[in-house]
Structure formats: C-alpha cells, structure tokens
Design a protein around this motif. Structure first.
Motif, PDB file in Angstrom:
ATOM      1  N   ILE A  65       0.831  -1.201   0.000  1.00  0.00           N
ATOM      2  CA  ILE A  65       0.000   0.000   0.000  1.00  0.00           C
ATOM      3  C   ILE A  65       0.865   1.249   0.000  1.00  0.00           C
ATOM      4  CG2 ILE A  65      -1.679   1.318   1.366  1.00  0.00           C
ATOM      5  CD1 ILE A  65      -2.920  -1.282   2.240  1.00  0.00           C
ATOM      6  N   ASP A  66       2.037   1.168   0.623  1.00  0.00           N
ATOM      7  CA  ASP A  66       2.953   2.309   0.645  1.00  0.00           C
ATOM      8  C   ASP A  66       3.444   2.678  -0.751  1.00  0.00           C
ATOM      9  OD1 ASP A  66       4.565   4.233   2.217  1.00  0.00           O
ATOM     10  OD2 ASP A  66       6.252   3.098   1.397  1.00  0.00           O
ATOM     11  N   GLN A  67       3.341   1.749  -1.689  1.00  0.00           N
ATOM     12  CA  GLN A  67       3.765   2.038  -3.062  1.00  0.00           C
ATOM     13  C   GLN A  67       2.791   2.963  -3.790  1.00  0.00           C
ATOM     14  OE1 GLN A  67       6.724   0.970  -4.369  1.00  0.00           O
ATOM     15  NE2 GLN A  67       7.099   0.179  -2.306  1.00  0.00           N
ATOM     16  N   VAL A  68       1.590   3.139  -3.264  1.00  0.00           N
ATOM     17  CA  VAL A  68       0.589   3.953  -3.971  1.00  0.00           C
ATOM     18  C   VAL A  68      -0.071   5.006  -3.086  1.00  0.00           C
ATOM     19  CG1 VAL A  68       0.048   2.149  -5.646  1.00  0.00           C
ATOM     20  CG2 VAL A  68      -1.213   2.225  -3.499  1.00  0.00           C
ATOM     21  N   ASN A  69       0.231   5.022  -1.794  1.00  0.00           N
ATOM     22  CA  ASN A  69      -0.495   5.944  -0.911  1.00  0.00           C
ATOM     23  C   ASN A  69       0.035   7.367  -0.945  1.00  0.00           C
ATOM     24  OD1 ASN A  69       1.898   5.745   0.489  1.00  0.00           O
ATOM     25  ND2 ASN A  69       0.983   5.037   2.407  1.00  0.00           N
ATOM     26  N   PHE A  70       1.063   7.638  -1.745  1.00  0.00           N
ATOM     27  CA  PHE A  70       1.632   8.986  -1.814  1.00  0.00           C
ATOM     28  C   PHE A  70       1.185   9.738  -3.068  1.00  0.00           C
ATOM     29  CE2 PHE A  70       4.372   6.268  -4.236  1.00  0.00           C
ATOM     30  CZ  PHE A  70       4.745   7.039  -5.324  1.00  0.00           C
ATOM     31  N   LEU A  71       0.408   9.099  -3.921  1.00  0.00           N
ATOM     32  CA  LEU A  71       0.052   9.702  -5.203  1.00  0.00           C
ATOM     33  C   LEU A  71      -0.793  10.958  -5.009  1.00  0.00           C
ATOM     34  CD1 LEU A  71      -0.865   6.499  -7.254  1.00  0.00           C
ATOM     35  CD2 LEU A  71       1.365   7.587  -6.950  1.00  0.00           C
ATOM     36  N   GLY A  72      -0.537  11.947  -5.839  1.00  0.00           N
ATOM     37  CA  GLY A  72      -1.314  13.184  -5.782  1.00  0.00           C
ATOM     38  C   GLY A  72      -2.630  13.058  -6.529  1.00  0.00           C
ATOM     39  N   ARG A  73      -3.344  14.151  -6.608  1.00  0.00           N
ATOM     40  CA  ARG A  73      -4.653  14.127  -7.256  1.00  0.00           C
ATOM     41  C   ARG A  73      -4.542  13.984  -8.764  1.00  0.00           C
ATOM     42  NH1 ARG A  73      -8.275  18.807  -4.170  1.00  0.00           N
ATOM     43  NH2 ARG A  73      -8.216  17.825  -2.084  1.00  0.00           N
ATOM     44  N   THR A  74      -3.513  14.574  -9.331  1.00  0.00           N
ATOM     45  CA  THR A  74      -3.349  14.520 -10.788  1.00  0.00           C
ATOM     46  C   THR A  74      -1.960  14.007 -11.134  1.00  0.00           C
ATOM     47  OG1 THR A  74      -2.578  16.822 -10.849  1.00  0.00           O
ATOM     48  CG2 THR A  74      -4.942  16.422 -11.177  1.00  0.00           C
ATOM     49  N   GLY A  75      -1.907  13.212 -12.178  1.00  0.00           N
ATOM     50  CA  GLY A  75      -0.635  12.711 -12.673  1.00  0.00           C
ATOM     51  C   GLY A  75      -0.466  13.091 -14.130  1.00  0.00           C
ATOM     52  N   ARG A  76       0.537  12.551 -14.754  1.00  0.00           N
ATOM     53  CA  ARG A  76       0.765  12.825 -16.167  1.00  0.00           C
ATOM     54  C   ARG A  76      -0.259  12.096 -17.022  1.00  0.00           C
ATOM     55  NH1 ARG A  76       7.321  12.803 -17.165  1.00  0.00           N
ATOM     56  NH2 ARG A  76       7.823  14.458 -15.655  1.00  0.00           N
ATOM     57  N   ALA A  77      -0.678  12.756 -18.074  1.00  0.00           N
ATOM     58  CA  ALA A  77      -1.691  12.156 -18.937  1.00  0.00           C
ATOM     59  C   ALA A  77      -1.122  11.006 -19.750  1.00  0.00           C
ATOM     60  CB  ALA A  77      -2.276  13.219 -19.870  1.00  0.00           C
ATOM     61  N   ALA A  78       0.152  11.086 -20.107  1.00  0.00           N
ATOM     62  CA  ALA A  78       0.780  10.053 -20.923  1.00  0.00           C
ATOM     63  C   ALA A  78       1.940   9.435 -20.166  1.00  0.00           C
ATOM     64  CB  ALA A  78       1.259  10.629 -22.246  1.00  0.00           C
ATOM     65  N   GLY A  79       2.102   8.132 -20.337  1.00  0.00           N
ATOM     66  CA  GLY A  79       3.196   7.430 -19.694  1.00  0.00           C
ATOM     67  C   GLY A  79       4.238   6.993 -20.696  1.00  0.00           C
ATOM     68  N   PRO A  80       5.175   6.154 -20.283  1.00  0.00           N
ATOM     69  CA  PRO A  80       6.196   5.643 -21.205  1.00  0.00           C
ATOM     70  C   PRO A  80       5.575   4.813 -22.320  1.00  0.00           C
ATOM     71  CG  PRO A  80       6.804   5.251 -18.912  1.00  0.00           C
ATOM     72  CD  PRO A  80       5.382   5.698 -18.904  1.00  0.00           C
ATOM     73  N   LYS A  81       6.360   4.563 -23.353  1.00  0.00           N
ATOM     74  CA  LYS A  81       5.898   3.707 -24.434  1.00  0.00           C
ATOM     75  C   LYS A  81       5.655   2.298 -23.910  1.00  0.00           C
ATOM     76  CE  LYS A  81       8.448   6.271 -27.979  1.00  0.00           C
ATOM     77  NZ  LYS A  81       9.496   6.185 -29.031  1.00  0.00           N
ATOM     78  N   ALA A  82       4.739   1.612 -24.571  1.00  0.00           N
ATOM     79  CA  ALA A  82       4.374   0.268 -24.108  1.00  0.00           C
ATOM     80  C   ALA A  82       5.576  -0.668 -24.054  1.00  0.00           C
ATOM     81  CB  ALA A  82       3.295  -0.308 -25.020  1.00  0.00           C
ATOM     82  N   ASP A  83       6.501  -0.524 -25.003  1.00  0.00           N
ATOM     83  CA  ASP A  83       7.676  -1.392 -25.028  1.00  0.00           C
ATOM     84  C   ASP A  83       8.631  -1.104 -23.874  1.00  0.00           C
ATOM     85  OD1 ASP A  83       6.658  -2.512 -27.303  1.00  0.00           O
ATOM     86  OD2 ASP A  83       7.850  -1.283 -28.668  1.00  0.00           O
TER      87      ASP A  83
END
Length: 215
Positions: A65-83
């Motif tokens: 749970i500690d891996q995700v409990n710090f996330l803010g309200r908004t993140g980046r719209a796009a992530g890394p390429k699928a590969d």
C-alpha cells in the motif's frame, strides 16, 4: 391497558438480555467479525491472484500500500511507451471484503518504476487517470510479497521516482572523496597565500619608493 402491556414486555426483554448475555450466548454484533483489510496482486508470472490480508501478512500489506499511498490528485496524462513499461502488476486494495482502489504497477519500466491510476475505481469514487513515478523499492516490495521477480541488489530502497540506481564504484570509497576535497582545499590555501605575499611585497615596494622621493 395496551400501554401497560408494552411497558411490561420491554421490561421482560431487558431482564432476559441481562440474564442471558452473561451466560455466554452469542452476541449477533460479535458473531460475524469483519474481514481484515488487504491487497490482491495479479500480473506476469502469477497463475492466480495473490491475496494478502493484514492479519496474516501485515508488513507486506503495509509495504504494498505504501507504493501507492503517496500519489497526488493529478498525474501525467501520458506514460512511457508500451515497449518500455516491462511487466505489469495490478494491485487492488481491499477494506474488509470490499475492493476500494486499484492501480497498475510497472516495477521494471525504463527510467524507473511507474504507477498508473485508472479513472475507474472499484468503489466508484471520482478520480482522474494519471501516470506517476513509482518508489525505487517497488520491485523488491512486490518480490517480498510473493511476486516472481528477480532480486535487485543495486536498487536503492525508498524514495519516489528514479528506478534502478546503480551506485558507482567510486562512490563506495569515501576516503577517496575526502582526499580529493583536502587536496583542493590545500591548493586553494596556497593560492591565497601567494596572492597575499604578492600584495604585501607590492605595498612594501610602493612604500619604499615613496620614502625615497620624500627625502
């Protein structure tokens, strides 16, 4: 008459409750304890969902749970390429037997671990989809929880963002850094002494010249 009967019935119920409960009869409120909170992990290498509960795996549940409990309200719209994402692991956070939140974790993504939070959540709460930099300890946390990932000895634990951090061999020798710093300081001091001597000699020469001309 009806009122008296109702009052009498109420008194009888109270008396029975006071007499029967101490005898150890099951209390409906205690008969069915709530299931403990936990997490469920699915993904590459897991043939079936990996379910961890707080009563049996408290440390692992807290770490995941500690891996995700710090996330803010908004993140980046796009992530890394699928590969570049690497293996994907979806975790679902449970409150008792009810799924509350879900996230996609990419511990081996190029450039560092990544977390994707879907807009659609199990508890129907409103949120926005977004990509986030994950904690550097993500891979080892999932591995310790039971996910079949190779051990990473060169990963710095804790912190947010970055990914795999290989520590240079030079940085493992603190004495070398101290020697270099002292050498730089010594050279700086010698330079300052030389400048001061030059200024002193120059001032002495000017003073001597002035004295000769004033005689």
């Amino acid at each position: 008459m009806v009122g008296r009967m109702r009052r009498l019935a109420g008194v009888l119920v109270g008396v029975l409750a006071a007499v029967l409960l101490p005898l150890g009869l099951p209390d409906p409120a205690r008969a069915a304890p709530k299931p403990p909170p936990g997490v469920e992990i699915t993904g590459v290498g897991l043939t079936e969902p990996l379910r961890l509960t707080a009563d049996a795996h408290a440390a692992h549940v807290a770490a995941v749970i500690d891996q995700v409990n710090f996330l803010g309200r908004t993140g980046r719209a796009a992530g890394p390429k699928a590969d570049d994402l690497g293996p994907k692991y979806t975790i679902v956070v449970f409150a008792g037997d009810k799924a509350k939140q879900t996230y996609d974790l990419y511990p081996r993504a190029a450039g560092g671990p990544r977390v994707f939070r879907p807009a659609k959540q199990p508890d129907a709460r409103k949120t926005t989809a977004g990509w986030f930099l994950g904690r550097l300890s993500m891979s080892e946390t999932l591995r310790n929880a039971g996910v079949p990932l190779e051990k990473q000895l060169d990963t710095v634990s804790g912190g947010v963002g970055g990914g795999e951090r290989v520590i240079p061999e030079d940085s493992l020798n603190p004495a070398k850094g101290i020697d270099e710093a002292l050498g730089e300081l010594q050279r700086l001091l010698l330079l300052n002494v030389a400048v001061m001597l030059s200024i002193t000699v120059g001032l002495a020469g000017i003073a001597l010249l002035i004295r000769r001309r004033t005689r």
